[in-house]
Design a protein around this motif. Structure first.
Motif, PDB file in Angstrom:
ATOM      1  N   GLN A 374       0.839  -1.209   0.000  1.00  0.00           N
ATOM      2  CA  GLN A 374       0.000   0.000   0.000  1.00  0.00           C
ATOM      3  C   GLN A 374       0.868   1.251   0.000  1.00  0.00           C
ATOM      4  O   GLN A 374       0.573   2.227  -0.695  1.00  0.00           O
ATOM      5  N   VAL A 375       1.930   1.212   0.789  1.00  0.00           N
ATOM      6  CA  VAL A 375       2.835   2.365   0.865  1.00  0.00           C
ATOM      7  C   VAL A 375       3.446   2.642  -0.507  1.00  0.00           C
ATOM      8  O   VAL A 375       3.443   3.780  -0.997  1.00  0.00           O
ATOM      9  N   SER A 376       3.962   1.608  -1.154  1.00  0.00           N
ATOM     10  CA  SER A 376       4.624   1.802  -2.442  1.00  0.00           C
ATOM     11  C   SER A 376       3.646   2.199  -3.539  1.00  0.00           C
ATOM     12  O   SER A 376       4.033   2.860  -4.505  1.00  0.00           O
ATOM     13  N   SER A 377       2.377   1.835  -3.384  1.00  0.00           N
ATOM     14  CA  SER A 377       1.381   2.251  -4.390  1.00  0.00           C
ATOM     15  C   SER A 377       1.151   3.757  -4.354  1.00  0.00           C
ATOM     16  O   SER A 377       0.587   4.329  -5.288  1.00  0.00           O
ATOM     17  N   ASN A 378       1.600   4.396  -3.285  1.00  0.00           N
ATOM     18  CA  ASN A 378       1.512   5.858  -3.169  1.00  0.00           C
ATOM     19  C   ASN A 378       2.888   6.508  -3.314  1.00  0.00           C
ATOM     20  O   ASN A 378       3.124   7.623  -2.838  1.00  0.00           O
ATOM     21  N   SER A 379       3.818   5.812  -3.989  1.00  0.00           N
ATOM     22  CA  SER A 379       5.204   6.282  -4.048  1.00  0.00           C
ATOM     23  C   SER A 379       5.365   7.610  -4.788  1.00  0.00           C
ATOM     24  O   SER A 379       6.343   8.325  -4.565  1.00  0.00           O
ATOM     25  N   GLU A 380       4.443   7.949  -5.656  1.00  0.00           N
ATOM     26  CA  GLU A 380       4.551   9.237  -6.340  1.00  0.00           C
ATOM     27  C   GLU A 380       4.456  10.386  -5.346  1.00  0.00           C
ATOM     28  O   GLU A 380       5.017  11.466  -5.565  1.00  0.00           O
ATOM     29  N   VAL A 381       3.778  10.125  -4.241  1.00  0.00           N
ATOM     30  CA  VAL A 381       3.621  11.155  -3.207  1.00  0.00           C
ATOM     31  C   VAL A 381       4.647  10.964  -2.095  1.00  0.00           C
ATOM     32  O   VAL A 381       5.344  11.901  -1.699  1.00  0.00           O
ATOM     33  N   ASN A 382       4.748   9.718  -1.574  1.00  0.00           N
ATOM     34  CA  ASN A 382       5.617   9.490  -0.410  1.00  0.00           C
ATOM     35  C   ASN A 382       7.058   9.135  -0.778  1.00  0.00           C
ATOM     36  O   ASN A 382       7.919   9.031   0.105  1.00  0.00           O
TER      37      ASN A 382
END
Length: 429
Positions: A374-382
Motif C-alpha cells: 500500500q505504501v509503495s502504491s503511493n510512491s509518487e507522493v511518499n
C-alpha cells in the motif's frame, strides 16, 4: 561522551601530521580477533571458498569486503540506521586499495543517505602501518557531497586519541560548522548505550580488550562507567520477546503481534502520503515511553499522539528487537543466495520458502508486506518505492546470528525484500 569545539591552530602543520604517534608498540601487538569471519559469513562459507562468502573472489570489491572494515548494525535508539567503521580491521597500507575502500563506503552509504543515519567509528587499531594518507582523508571528505552529510545525524568517534583530535583541528577549514556539531567523542564503550544497543554491534575483540584496559587504568576514586544491569523481562514484555510467546499471551491467539497491528493500522490511515515515511527518526524519549507502555500492558493509541514518524520507528524497532529475525536464521542462507534462482522461478521458490516459516512469522510477514505494498502504491507522493522500502526493511527482516552485516550481505537481503514486494500478490495467494 562529548562534542568538542574545533579550534584553529596558528600553524596547521599538515606536514607534521604524518609524524604523530598513533599507537604504542604495545597497542600494535594486540592479538588478532578470534575469528576473521563473522558467524553469518561462516554459515554460508561453503558457497564460496574465500573470506567474503557473499562476494566471489573476482568481484571488484572482494578485497575490501573480506576485511569487514565496514558493517551495518541495524537501527540506533532513535530509529536511525547504524553504519560501523572498524579501523583495527584495516590491513597495512600496501595491502589495501584505499580508493576501493572509499567506493565501498560510498556504496554502503548510498543505500541509506536518503534516510537519517548514524556513523560509529572505532578508532583503536589505527596505527602508523595502516593509516591512510592525509591527502586521501582530505579527498575522501570532499568526495562525500551534501547528500551524504545532510542526513547523517551523528558521528561517534570511539576511543579518540590526540591524533584524531588534532586531525579534526587541521581539517577545521574544510569541515562545515553543521557537520562539526555532529561529531561526538566516546571514551568508553558503555557510553554507546545511550545511542544504540551495543549487543547488536559486532565490536572487534581487540577494541573490547582496549576498552577494558582503559577502564582498568582509572584510579579507584574514579570508578569506570558501567552499563546498567539488564532488567528481567516484564510480565507483559512485548519488545524482544519471541513471536510464539506473544501469540500464546494474546487473548485471541492472534498470530500478528499487537505492536504491528497498532502501528500498521495507524500508518495505513495517516502515513501513506507522508513523504519519506520510514526514513526519519523520532524523539528517543517518546520511543522509550511507547515501548514502556507496551511492555507494561498499557494500551497505546497512536491517534492521540498524531506522530506518523513515531509509529514508523516503533514498527521498525519492534522488528529489529525480535530475538530471531522475522524471516528466521533458518532461511538466511537461502535468502542470501536467492539471486541464483532463475527469475521465472523466483515467485514459486519464494512462496515455498516462506510457507516453511512458523505460522506467526508467516502471518506477520504477510501482514507487513501487504501494508508496504500500500505504501509503495503511493510512491509518487511518499517517494517510497519497493526498492526504497527494501533498503529500509531488509535489514529489519533478516540478519546474521552476529547481528551486523557487511555490504556484501545486505545487497542480497535487500534484493530479496524488493522481489518479495514486487511479487507479493503471487507469493501470498
Amino acid at each position: 561522551m562529548s562534542s568538542e569545539l574545533l579550534v584553529d591552530l596558528e600553524d596547521p602543520a599538515a606536514a607534521q601530521l604524518g609524524q604523530l604517534k598513533l599507537a604504542t608498540i604495545e597497542d600494535q601487538q594486540w592479538p588478532a580477533d578470534e575469528s576473521t569471519l563473522s558467524k553469518s559469513e561462516t554459515d554460508i562459507s561453503q558457497r564460496f571458498d574465500a573470506g567474503s562468502p557473499h562476494l566471489p573472489w573476482d568481484h571488484p570489491f572482494y578485497d575490501i569486503a573480506r576485511h569487514q572494515i565496514i558493517e551495518v548494525a541495524g537501527d540506533d535508539n532513535f530509529g536511525r540506521k547504524v553504519i560501523v567503521f572498524n579501523a583495527c580491521r584495516m590491513p597495512p597500507q600496501h595491502q589495501l586499495d584505499h580508493h576501493k575502500l572509499l567506493m565501498y563506503l560510498k556504496g554502503t552509504l548510498d543505500q541509506y543517505v536518503e534516510s537519517d543515519y548514524t556513523l560509529i567509528y572505532f578508532h583503536h587499531g589505527l596505527t602508523s602501518e595502516n593509516k591512510p594518507s592525509l591527502s586521501w582523508l582530505r579527498d575522501a571528505y570532499r568526495e562525500f557531497d551534501r547528500k551524504y552529510k545532510k542526513n547523517i545525524k551523528a558521528l561517534y568517534i570511539v576511543h579518540p586519541t590526540m591524533f584524531i583530535k588534532t586531525l579534526l583541528i587541521l581539517f577545521k577549514p574544510i569541515i562545515s560548522f553543521k557537520f562539526g556539531r555532529k561529531i561526538n567523542y566516546v571514551s568508553y564503550l558503555s557510553e554507546l548505550d545511550d545511542v544504540v544497543n551495543c549487543e547488536q554491534l559486532v565490536i572487534p575483540t581487540r577494541v573490547k580488550e582496549y576498552d577494558n584496559k582503559l577502564k582498568a587504568s582509572l584510579k579507584p576514586a574514579a570508578p569506570s562507567p558501567m552499563s546498567p544491569p539488564h532488567s528481567p523481562p516484564l510480565p507483559d514484555q512485548v519488545f524482544g520477546v519471541p513471536l510464539t510467546l506473544l501469540r500464546e499471551r494474546d487473548p485471541d491467539g492472534h498470530p500478528v503481534p499487537v505492536v504491528m497491528r497498532d502501528t500498521i493500522s495507524f500508518l495505513s490511515e495517516h502515513g501513506l502520503e507522508i513523504e519519506g515515511i520510514f526514513r526519519r527518526s523520532a524523539n528517543v524519549t517518546l520511543v522509550k515511553e511507547v515501548q514502556l507502555k507496551y511492555n507494561t500492558g498499557v494500551t497505546v493509541n497512536f491517534r492521540e499522539m498524531e506522530d506518523v514518524h513515531l509509529a514508523a520507528v516503533i514498527l521498525k524497532t519492534f522488528l529489529r528487537e525480535l530475538p530471531e529475525p522475522l524471516l528466521t536464521y533458518q532461511l538466511y542462507n537461502d535468502i542470501v543466495n536467492f539471486a541464483s534462482v532463475p527469475s521465472d522461478s523466483q515467485a514459486d521458490v519464494m512462496k515455498t520458502l516462506l510457507e516453511s516459516l512458523p505460522k506467526e512469522n508467516y502471518e506477520s510477514l504477510r501482514y507487513l508486506i501487504r501494508f508496504l505494498a500500500q505504501v509503495s502504491s503511493n510512491s509518487e507522493v511518499n517517494k517510497m518505492t519497493n526498492s526504497n522500502l527494501a533498503v529500509v526493511f531488509g535489514p529489519n527482516l533478516l540478519w546474521g546470528r552476529d547481528n551486523a552485516m557487511s555490504l556484501s550481505a545486505i545487497g542480497p537481503i535487500n534484493n530479496f525484500t524488493r522481489t518479495l514486494l514486487d511479487q507479493q500478490e503471487l507469493v501470498f495467494t
